[in-house]
Design an enzyme around this catalytic site. Structure first.
Site, mmCIF file in Angstrom:
data_model
loop_
_atom_site.group_PDB
_atom_site.id
_atom_site.type_symbol
_atom_site.label_atom_id
_atom_site.label_comp_id
_atom_site.label_asym_id
_atom_site.label_seq_id
_atom_site.Cartn_x
_atom_site.Cartn_y
_atom_site.Cartn_z
ATOM 1 N N ARG A 55 0.837 -1.200 0.000
ATOM 2 C CA ARG A 55 0.000 0.000 0.000
ATOM 3 C C ARG A 55 0.870 1.247 0.000
ATOM 4 O O ARG A 55 0.569 2.228 -0.691
ATOM 5 C CB ARG A 55 -0.936 0.007 1.219
ATOM 6 C CG ARG A 55 -2.033 -1.033 1.157
ATOM 7 C CD ARG A 55 -2.958 -0.948 2.365
ATOM 8 N NE ARG A 55 -3.781 0.256 2.339
ATOM 9 C CZ ARG A 55 -4.544 0.654 3.362
ATOM 10 N NH1 ARG A 55 -4.571 -0.060 4.483
ATOM 11 N NH2 ARG A 55 -5.264 1.749 3.264
ATOM 12 N N CYS A 97 -1.193 5.949 9.054
ATOM 13 C CA CYS A 97 -1.578 4.698 8.406
ATOM 14 C C CYS A 97 -2.697 5.023 7.440
ATOM 15 O O CYS A 97 -2.682 6.069 6.800
ATOM 16 C CB CYS A 97 -1.979 3.653 9.444
ATOM 17 S SG CYS A 97 -3.334 4.180 10.518
#
Length: 276
Positions: A175, A233
């Site tokens: 990611r 995050c």
């Protein structure tokens, strides 16, 4: 008081006349809600806290798990029996991802006695400790939420830390690199951020690595005692786990609560892909 608590110490404290408040924060990003696990079995005396409802405000431009309003958080914690002068222990299934979010929000709003059960519910049951399906009715607490107990970043602050310090990206490496993005509308990472998946903070049993191992890990990533450190995050949940791991390693760090979901809500914010 340390940040973590082990099963045997918690079991002993629960037998004392003034046990800690126990919060069950089991949660899944996808799948059945944590309350279903709680109803099947939980630590005796534990009160369920819903991460999406109690530890975050509704999703929006501020992110998928923005910081809850102080009044709403105070109300939820009082209903769970939380008081300012009484220690709190939080736990989740095993790896402390959700528990770290509870730890961080409680600390941010001024509770100074919060610990995370190392290894969570799995460690408790594997040690042969008792569980129950009875839901307690806690006496209302007197906790007063006062913001500012821990450092927090907004988008501008995160960009500044990435430029002059160390900004850690707690998501999976793919990611970070922008190869996949299963949740947010844009893939990639904040320019200058360093990939540091939280999965490397714990062992196969879900327990945190020893402080010296965590210190070695973060040092390799560029963290130093004098460095300005931040973490983000996807939505501010796993980044709280990173901040907790950094504290165990002896490195204070700020949390970008809005994280990537807030960053990409503004098309003016730059996006990087690939390795750092």
């Amino acid at each position: 008081m340390t940040t973590l608590i082990e099963v045997d110490e918690l079991a002993a404290l629960l037998e004392t006349p003034e046990p800690p408040v126990l919060l069950d924060v089991r949660w899944r990003l996808a799948g059945p809600p944590g309350i279903e696990d709680y109803r099947k079995g939980h630590l005796p005396g534990a009160v369920f806290v819903d991460l999406d409802r109690d530890l975050a405000a509704p999703p929006g431009p501020a992110g998928r798990h923005p910081l809850p309003d102080a009044e709403a958080f105070q109300r939820a914690m009082r209903a769970a029996g939380v008081s300012a002068g009484r220690p709190v222990v939080v736990y989740d299934d095993a790896d402390s991802t959700a528990a770290a979010r509870a730890w961080w929000v409680l600390r941010y709003f001024g509770h100074e006695q919060v610990r995370v059960l190392n290894g969570g519910y799995r460690a408790w049951t594997e040690a042969g400790r008792p569980v129950t399906d009875r839901t307690p009715t806690p006496e209302p607490g007197d906790f007063t939420a006062r913001p500012g107990g821990l450092p927090m970043l907004d988008a501008r602050g995160a960009a500044a830390v990435a430029e002059r310090g160390v900004l850690l990206d707690a998501r999976a490496a793919e990611r970070y690199r922008g190869e996949v993005e299963p949740i947010d509308p844009v893939a990639g990472h904040i320019p200058g951020a360093v990939s540091a998946p939280t999965t490397a903070n714990v062992g196969p049993d879900g327990r945190f690595l020893a402080p010296e191992e965590l210190r070695e890990r973060f040092t390799r990533l560029g963290v130093a005692p004098a460095a300005e450190v931040g973490a983000y995050c996807g939505s501010g949940v796993t980044a709280a786990h990173e901040v907790l791991a950094l504290e165990l390693a002896g490195f204070p760090a700020a949390l970008y609560v809005g994280s990537w979901s807030n960053w990409v809500s503004d098309p003016a914010n730059p996006v990087a892909t690939g390795e750092n």
